[in-house]
Design a protein around this motif. Structure first.
Motif, mmCIF file in Angstrom:
data_model
loop_
_atom_site.group_PDB
_atom_site.id
_atom_site.type_symbol
_atom_site.label_atom_id
_atom_site.label_comp_id
_atom_site.label_asym_id
_atom_site.label_seq_id
_atom_site.Cartn_x
_atom_site.Cartn_y
_atom_site.Cartn_z
ATOM 1 N N GLU A 365 15.539 23.685 -5.733
ATOM 2 C CA GLU A 365 14.807 22.822 -6.917
ATOM 3 C C GLU A 365 14.452 23.649 -8.129
ATOM 4 O OE1 GLU A 365 10.355 20.431 -6.229
ATOM 5 O OE2 GLU A 365 10.934 22.186 -5.115
ATOM 6 N N GLN A 366 14.368 25.034 -7.748
ATOM 7 C CA GLN A 366 13.870 25.866 -8.803
ATOM 8 C C GLN A 366 14.949 26.228 -9.646
ATOM 9 O OE1 GLN A 366 12.785 29.344 -6.136
ATOM 10 N NE2 GLN A 366 10.874 28.554 -5.801
ATOM 11 N N ALA A 367 16.164 25.929 -9.329
ATOM 12 C CA ALA A 367 17.475 26.240 -10.253
ATOM 13 C C ALA A 367 17.435 24.920 -11.188
ATOM 14 C CB ALA A 367 18.683 26.182 -9.439
ATOM 15 N N TRP A 368 17.008 23.940 -10.888
ATOM 16 C CA TRP A 368 17.211 22.833 -11.782
ATOM 17 C C TRP A 368 16.835 23.147 -13.265
ATOM 18 C CZ3 TRP A 368 20.198 19.220 -10.647
ATOM 19 C CH2 TRP A 368 20.516 18.731 -9.181
ATOM 20 N N LEU A 369 17.474 22.594 -14.103
ATOM 21 C CA LEU A 369 17.279 22.997 -15.750
ATOM 22 C C LEU A 369 17.484 24.161 -15.810
ATOM 23 C CD1 LEU A 369 16.759 20.694 -17.752
ATOM 24 C CD2 LEU A 369 14.217 21.563 -18.289
ATOM 25 N N THR A 408 11.972 17.522 2.095
ATOM 26 C CA THR A 408 12.611 16.007 1.115
ATOM 27 C C THR A 408 12.204 16.182 -0.056
ATOM 28 O OG1 THR A 408 13.006 13.831 1.649
ATOM 29 C CG2 THR A 408 11.013 14.596 2.066
ATOM 30 N N THR A 409 10.952 16.659 -0.467
ATOM 31 C CA THR A 409 10.493 16.591 -1.830
ATOM 32 C C THR A 409 10.927 17.644 -2.861
ATOM 33 O OG1 THR A 409 8.517 18.090 -1.397
ATOM 34 C CG2 THR A 409 8.289 15.639 -1.165
ATOM 35 N N ALA A 410 11.309 18.796 -1.958
ATOM 36 C CA ALA A 410 12.423 19.659 -2.798
ATOM 37 C C ALA A 410 13.434 19.133 -3.201
ATOM 38 C CB ALA A 410 12.219 21.278 -1.925
ATOM 39 N N LEU A 411 13.899 18.323 -2.605
ATOM 40 C CA LEU A 411 15.248 17.703 -2.871
ATOM 41 C C LEU A 411 15.245 16.365 -3.854
ATOM 42 C CD1 LEU A 411 16.929 17.742 0.989
ATOM 43 C CD2 LEU A 411 17.609 19.047 -1.113
ATOM 44 N N PHE A 412 14.086 16.403 -4.641
ATOM 45 C CA PHE A 412 13.887 15.032 -5.263
ATOM 46 C C PHE A 412 14.849 15.125 -6.355
ATOM 47 C CE2 PHE A 412 11.984 14.041 -9.773
ATOM 48 C CZ PHE A 412 12.014 12.702 -9.459
#
Length: 707
Positions: A365-369, A408-412
């Motif tokens: 999740e932290q790696a997005w964008l 499951t929220t971290a996988l949004f």
């Protein structure tokens, strides 16, 4: 078009069985390969599927079920393999039947025995509803479905003890050839010759021709002469024969071979084998170190223990990529799990497994964008079975539901970009039901589920969840959640054609995310502001938002995330009549769609290129692109014309090219497009060789959007 894995080792023998099974598969719509564990059902099924793949225009598709625990997800697992999504719910057999209605394909359902009733129901209903589908199943037990044809996979033939042991006579038997080939891999230069032929034959006889048992024994030639291998087997088989009168003899034989392999492992290797059995469908060294260390196994020792289990053929290295991945055959994994249960450490090891994949989801999740978003997306997709196993643990083990919310929220972003919206909502709904206590994770789960529901056009459910999320976020003082919730209410207003209100909400959300320094929220707000500005007939403002979004991606090195602002910019250019620039922008975005396998983005790109081709008078090309987009829209669970905001342009293009080509030519070209794989569709979309006729003016602004 299929997903069959490449051959890692040679396929030995089975010529007669292959011919018989191919004939059976040609006349029967459901063939089940049965037989004892380790007899080679999966390997034969894959070989058969490869032999008949040309007979199935829509592909041969392998659905691996060994790692699936929750039978509720059986149809969804099949749907995931086929690239099918239901807009609102976890896929059902009806969903599958609807999407497969006009297809001719072969489904290979591997390892059905632990989901016998569910597999029986799925196969019977699917075969009744879809005439073009055939199913090849593997199971230790028949499915018990009407019309099922059973094919019992026998052990490999072994020489008769009374036969002369001539080289030619011995080589005719698949069991001996298998031993020879696998032993030569284990110890290059090994051959079956006059000095060891009789002993090798005896080993194969003692192992009843069971391929897995033979492979395990053959790999012992790294460390033992063949005579000592035979002696070791004799000891274990004698012990088992006197110790159990219940098991079927060939199951006893396989069990003995695995028992012997277990006994040849060091104590720490045995414990690693048992602990690694909780890892689903393969794992890397990071996972092995996190899950299997502790309780007297040092983390630094794991790599050597893994290497030892590879040497003993308990683990198989599935590729030579970096990082390396390892896998156990299902029967070996089940054996390890028996040992883990007997040790009393199953729950503790599964908790470590859960913690590792919770951390993985959080890091993803932290790696997005960011510059590593592609690598993390690939990693999460590869670890999807393990993420699913972690969620199953959270939602079945008492007191673990909140951890399920976290995962499951971290996988949004993963649920959205991988087009696994339906499964994401399934886990979110389960976790929300089991963890009703007020918490930031519950607020996040509510708005996450609401956003995905909006993408699936389930507006009623989405608004209900967003209202709950807003009340909870206000109660908790959770500003980040409130920024996301405001954004999602803006998305809902856009979907409902309340565009002015959407702009107000989205601008508020943008400012809120900027204040909180949340780039992912800023990115999403800019994408929807650009889209809404285009809907309001203001392509210049849409372009400004799109350019700002692109600049954000570039500043953070997030190349794959450029795909959405590029499409929005192309859409704005299309609406303003600049079709050349619109097409150029789309072609810049298509490689990212291929890299990410982002079907949602790909369908948008193909749709818009179809409109451009139609407006340029390239009617056959436009129709093929519409057909390709149609297949991909269906795979995302979206109507064939795409989301509502695209429907008018889609319908206008379709009518234009149908009038130009006539119904017959239109249908032929459209069907050609529907048969393209995503990669083929991208290749076709990137072609620029067809001549372009004179451009036609863009439609007047009042025709761009439905009232």
């Amino acid at each position: 078009m299929d997903n069959l894995p490449g051959e890692m080792t040679s396929f030995v023998g089975r010529r007669r069985e292959t011919a018989q099974a191919v004939r059976l598969l040609r006349r029967a719509r459901l063939v089940t390969l049965t037989g004892v564990a380790g007899v080679g059902k999966t390997r034969l099924a894959l070989w058969l599927a490869a032999q008949v793949r040309e007979a199935f225009p829509d592909g041969v598709w392998l659905v691996e079920l060994a790692a699936l625990i929750d039978d509720t997800l059986l149809p969804q697992t099949v749907a995931d393999v086929l690239g099918i999504q239901d807009r609102l719910h976890v896929a059902t057999v009806d969903t599958l039947a609807d999407h497969l209605a006009d297809t001719q394909l072969l489904l290979v359902l591997d390892n059905c025995e632990h989901l016998l009733d569910s597999c029986a129901m799925l196969t019977s209903q699917l075969l009744a509803a879809v005439p073009g589908v055939r199913i090849l199943a593997t199971s230790r037990q028949a499915l018990g479905v009407a019309g099922e044809h059973l094919f019992e996979v026998p052990p490999l033939p072994v020489p008769d003890p009374g036969q002369p042991m001539t080289p030619r006579a011995v080589a005719r038997h698949g069991a001996v050839r298998l031993f020879a080939e696998r032993a030569a891999v284990a110890r290059p230069g090994f051959t079956v010759d006059a000095s060891n032929r009789a002993t090798v034959v005896r080993v194969c006889q003692r192992l009843d021709g069971i391929p897995l048992a033979i492979e395990l024994a053959a790999l012992r030639v790294r460390a033992l002469p063949v005579g000592e291998i035979l002696t070791g087997l004799d000891d274990y088989l004698e012990f088992l024969a006197t110790g159990s009168r219940i098991a079927v003899p060939r199951v006893q034989t396989l069990r003995a071979a695995i028992d012997w392999s277990f006994a040849l492992c060091s104590h720490d290797e045995q414990r690693l084998w048992a602990r690694a059995s909780v890892l689903a469908d393969g794992f890397d060294l990071d996972a092995a170190e996190a899950v299997c260390s502790g309780q007297d196994i040092a983390r630094d020792d794991v790599v050597d223990l893994v290497a030892g289990l590879v040497d003993k053929s308990i683990l198989t290295r599935t590729s030579h990529d970096t990082p390396a991945r390892y896998r156990m055959l299902e029967v070996i994994r089940q054996y390890g799990q028996e040992q883990l249960i007997a040790s009393g450490h199953l729950t503790a090891v599964r908790a470590r497994h859960r913690d590792h994949y919770r951390q993985l989801a959080t890091r993803g999740e932290q790696a997005w964008l960011g510059p590593n978003e592609q690598a993390w997306f690939t990693r999460l997709r590869r670890e999807h079975p393990n993420l699913r196993a972690a969620l199953e643990f959270c939602l079945t083990e008492p007191g673990q539901a909140r951890a399920g919310l976290e995962i499951t929220t971290a996988l949004f972003h993963y649920w959205v970009r991988s087009c696994t919206h339906t499964e994401g909502r399934y886990w979110l709904d389960q976790a929300l039901e089991l963890a009703p206590e007020p918490s930031p994770h519950r607020a996040k789960a509510l708005w996450t589920s609401g956003h995905i529901a909006l993408m699936q056009a389930d507006t009623t459910t989405a608004l209900s969840q967003l209202e709950q999320a807003r009340a909870l976020a206000h109660r908790l003082g959770d500003e980040l959640a409130l920024a996301h919730i405001t954004l999602d209410f803006g998305v809902a207003a856009f979907i409902q054609n309340d565009h002015q209100h959407a702009v107000t909400l989205l601008e508020d959300a943008l400012a809120h995310h900027q204040t909180l320094d949340n780039p992912a929220g800023v990115w999403l707000a800019l994408v929807y502001l650009a889209l809404t500005a285009a809907a309001l007939g203001d392509p210049d403002r849409a372009a400004d938002f799109g350019e700002e979004c692109l600049a954000l991606c570039d500043s953070r090195g997030a190349s794959p995330s450029r795909i959405y602002p590029l499409w929005v910019l192309s859409f704005a250019r299309w609406l303003s009549g600049d079709r050349q620039q619109a097409a150029r922008l789309i072609r810049k975005g298509l490689p990212a769609a291929r890299q990410f396998d982002d079907r949602w983005a790909l369908a948008h790109h193909l749709e818009t290129l179809a409109w451009i081709a139609g407006a340029d008078g390239r009617h056959a090309r436009a129709t093929r692109l519409l057909g390709a987009a149609h297949t991909i829209w269906r795979s995302t669970g979206t109507p064939q014309s795409g989301p509502r905001y695209l429907a008018f342009s889609h319908d206008r293009c379709e009518q234009q090219v149908r009038d130009a080509l006539g119904d017959e030519q239109f249908t032929t070209a459209f069907q050609h497009g529907t048969r393209l794989t995503p990669d083929q569709a991208i290749d076709y979309a990137l072609e620029t060789s067809e001549p372009t006729t004179a451009a036609q003016p863009a439609p007047p602004s009042h025709d761009r959007w439905p009232p």
